[in-house]
Design an enzyme around this catalytic site. Structure first.
Site, short mmCIF file in Angstrom:
data_model
loop_
_atom_site.label_atom_id
_atom_site.label_comp_id
_atom_site.label_asym_id
_atom_site.label_seq_id
_atom_site.Cartn_x
_atom_site.Cartn_y
_atom_site.Cartn_z
N GLY A 249 17.68 -63.73 -119.12
CA GLY A 249 18.27 -63.40 -117.83
C GLY A 249 17.72 -62.23 -117.06
O GLY A 249 18.14 -62.01 -115.91
N GLU A 291 16.23 -64.33 -125.53
CA GLU A 291 15.82 -65.65 -125.04
C GLU A 291 15.34 -65.62 -123.60
O GLU A 291 15.85 -66.35 -122.75
CB GLU A 291 17.04 -66.57 -125.15
CG GLU A 291 16.78 -67.91 -125.72
CD GLU A 291 18.09 -68.56 -126.08
OE1 GLU A 291 18.19 -69.05 -127.21
OE2 GLU A 291 19.03 -68.54 -125.25
N PRO A 292 14.34 -64.81 -123.30
CA PRO A 292 13.88 -64.70 -121.93
C PRO A 292 13.05 -65.92 -121.51
O PRO A 292 12.30 -66.47 -122.31
CB PRO A 292 12.98 -63.46 -121.96
CG PRO A 292 12.47 -63.43 -123.38
CD PRO A 292 13.58 -63.97 -124.23
N CYS A 362 9.92 -85.50 -95.97
CA CYS A 362 10.70 -85.96 -94.84
C CYS A 362 12.13 -85.47 -95.00
O CYS A 362 13.04 -86.24 -95.30
CB CYS A 362 10.66 -87.47 -94.77
SG CYS A 362 9.00 -88.02 -94.44
N TYR A 391 10.32 -71.89 -113.43
CA TYR A 391 11.21 -72.81 -112.71
C TYR A 391 10.58 -73.41 -111.45
O TYR A 391 11.27 -73.68 -110.47
CB TYR A 391 12.54 -72.10 -112.36
CG TYR A 391 13.25 -71.56 -113.58
CD1 TYR A 391 13.74 -72.41 -114.56
CD2 TYR A 391 13.42 -70.19 -113.78
CE1 TYR A 391 14.38 -71.93 -115.69
CE2 TYR A 391 14.07 -69.69 -114.92
CZ TYR A 391 14.54 -70.56 -115.85
OH TYR A 391 15.18 -70.08 -116.98
#
Ligand code: LLP
Length: 432
Positions: A249, A291-292, A362, A391
C-alpha cells in the site's frame, strides 16, 4: 531528473529512461509501448528486502503483489532477487510456475478462490494460501484432506481502518469484501475454525489496509490492531502466531505534487510499532511479510505513445490524442488518477501548454488526464506518460479490439522485449 531519478533529458532535449533515448525506443519498438527500467525494479526489490530484514529480522520477506505487474520475466526477476510473491488467480499462479518461481515463496490471495484455483495451488505446492472466508476455509480443508495434505495458511483479517485514499482501492474497512473483521467477531470465529481443521496448518494472519497511501499512520494503526489481535488469539485459544503479513500500500509519485516516500524509513517506522506492541502484549515476535506492489514497479515504467491529433476548442479545452488510452491505462477512467505526461521529443522545453490527453477509443471517458501541463505537441510527436509500471499492463484490455502494447525492459543501455506486442492474429485466436 524528471519526477524520478532514472528519467532525464539528453543533448537533443529528448526524454531518457535509464540513460536511453525514449524517442529512439519508440522508433525501435513502435508505440504504444510500455518501457521499464529493470535496474529501478531491482533496486526497489533490494530496498524492501534489506529494510525488511534489517528492521523486522532476517526471516522477514517482502512478497511482490504481482497484480501490479504480471508477466513471466518479472517473476524471474523477483525469484532472482529472493522476494516472495502474492498471486491472486490461476493465471498469475500459472505464469509464476512458468517462470520457475519457487512455489514455497508464493502467497495465494483472493476473496473468491474456486475449487479449481485451490487444487491448482495445492498441485503446485504453493507455500501459503491466504484464506479469505469460512466457505473457502472449509473447501480448502476438504480438498487438502482428500489429497492427504496439510496446507499452510494465513487468515485474512480486516483491521477496520480507513486509509485516507481512494474508496475503490481501500480494503481494510470493516465492510470490505475482503477478509474477516475483528470488531464483529468474524476474525475470531474463522481463527477457531482454522485451528480445528486437520487439512490446514494455521501459520498466522494477514491484513492489507489499502493502496497509494502516503501517511504512515494507517500502517502504524494496522500493526497495532493486528498485534493486539495476535495477543487476543493467544489468550483465547493458546495459538502462538508464527507469521504476520502486513500487506502492501505505500504510495508512489505520479506527479510533482506527490511526496517522495522513503520506503526503507517507512518500513523502519512500521517495524518500531510492531516491536513495541509485541513487547507490550508480551507475545512472541512473528515472522513479518510485507506485500508491496505499486511501490516496487510503478516508478520504473513509462508508456510511450505517438500523438495523432491536436485539437483546440477555443474557450474550452485542448485535446492531444494518442495511439493508446484506456485499454493500456484505465486508471484515469476508473479512479481519476493523476499522471505526468510530456512530449518526449521536446522534453527539455517548458510545459507551458495545457491539454487533455485522450486515447483513441470510441468513448469520451477514454482519457489519460485532463488539463495536464505539457509541451506544445503536433502529429507524430512521442508522448510519454510517467509512473505507469504498476496497474497499467496488468489492467490492460483489448477494448475496441486494440492489441496490447509490448513491455520493453531496459538494462544498462540495452533494451529487450519481455512481453511482445499483440498482433491482430492474437486478437482472434479464441474466436471460433
Ligand atoms: N496485498 C493485497 C492483499 C492487495 O490487495 C494489494 C493491492 C496489495 C498487497 C498491493 O498493494 P500496493 O502495494 O500495490 O498498493 N488497481 C488499483 C490498485 C488496486 C490494489 C489492490 N490490492 C490501482 O490501479 O490503483
Amino acid at each position: 531528473m524528471i519526477l524520478h531519478s532514472h528519467l532525464d533529458t539528453n543533448e537533443q532535449g529528448h526524454l531518457t529512461i535509464g540513460g536511453m533515448d525514449t524517442v529512439e525506443l519508440a522508433r525501435e519498438f513502435g508505440t504504444p509501448a510500455y518501457v521499464m527500467d529493470e535496474s529501478v525494479v531491482r533496486a526497489n526489490f533490494r530496498t524492501y528486502l534489506t529494510a525488511a530484514r534489517t528492521h523486522f529480522g532476517e526471516n522477514a520477506l517482502p512478497a511482490f503483489a504481482s497484480k501490479a505487474l504480471c508477466f513471466t520475466e518479472i517473476y524471474r526477476i523477483a525469484a532472482e532477487e529472493g522476494l516472495g510473491i502474492d498471486c491472486v488467480s490461476g493465471g498469475e499462479l500459472y505464469t509464476a510456475k512458468r517462470a520457475g518461481f519457487p512455489a514455497e515463496r508464493i502467497y495465494f490471495h483472493g476473496n473468491n478462490k474456486t475449487d479449481a484455483d485451490l487444487r491448482q495451488a495445492l498441485d503446485m505446492g504453493v507455500g501459503t494460501i491466504v484464506v479469505d472466508n469460512t466457505d473457502e476455509l472449509k473447501a480448502l480443508d476438504a480438498i487438502a484432506q482428500e489429497l492427504g495434505r496439510v496446507q499452510r495458511i494465513l487468515l485474512r483479517i480486516t483491521p477496520g481502518i480507513d486509509p485516507h485514499t481512494h474508496r475503490a482501492i481501500s480494503t481494510g474497512n470493516v465492510d470490505s469484501k475482503f477478509g474477516n473483521a475483528i470488531v464483529t467477531g468474524g476474525a475470531m470465529t474463522i481463527t477457531k475454525m482454522a485451528l480445528s481443521l486437520p487439512g490446514v496448518h494455521l501459520a498466522g494472519f494477514h491484513c492489507h489496509v489499502g493502496s497509494q497511501i502516503f501517511e504512515i499512520s494507517p500502517f502504524r494503526d494496522a500493526a497495532d490492531i493486528m498485534v493486539r489481535y495476535l495477543a487476543d488469539v493467544k489468550r483465547e485459544t493458546g495459538f502462538v502466531t508464527e507469521e504476520l503479513n502486513l500487506g502492501g500500500g505505500l504510495g508512489v509519485r505520479y506527479t510533482e505534487h506527490d511526496a517522495h516516500v522513503d520506503y526503507a524509513k517507512s518500513i523502519a517506522d512500521i517495524a518500531t510499532v510492531v516491536r513495541e506492541k509485541v513487547r507490550a502484549a508480551d507475545i512472541k515476535m512473528p515472522r513479518v511479510i510485507l506485500e508491496p506492489g505499486r511501490s516496487l514497479v510503478a516508478a520504473a515504467g513509462i508508456t510511450l505513445y505517438t500523438v495523432g491529433s491536436v485539437k483546440e476548442i477555443p474557450g474550452f479545452k485542448n485535446y492531444i490524442s494518442v495511439d493508446g488510452g484506456m485499454p493500456d491505462n484505465p486508471r484515469y477512467a476508473l479512479y481519476q488518477s493523476e499522471y505526468t505526461a510530456l512530449i518526449a521529443n521536446r522534453a527539455a522545453e517548458p510545459a507551458d501548454y495545457r491539454a487533455t490527453v485522450a486515447g483513441r477509443c470510441c468513448e469520451s471517458g477514454d482519457l489519460i488526464g485532463e488539463d495536464m501541463p505539457i509541451q506544445h505537441a503536433q502529429r507524430g510527436d512521442i508522448l510519454a506518460v510517467l509512473s505507469t509500471g504498476a496497474y497499467n499492463y496488468s489492467m490492460a484490455s483489448n477494448y475496441n479490439r486494440l492489441p496490447r502494447p509490448p513491455v520493453v525492459m531496459i538494462k544498462e543501455g540495452a533494451a529487450r522485449v519481455v512481453v511482445r506486442r499483440e498482433s491482430f492474429e492474437d486478437l482472434v485466436r479464441n474466436d471460433l
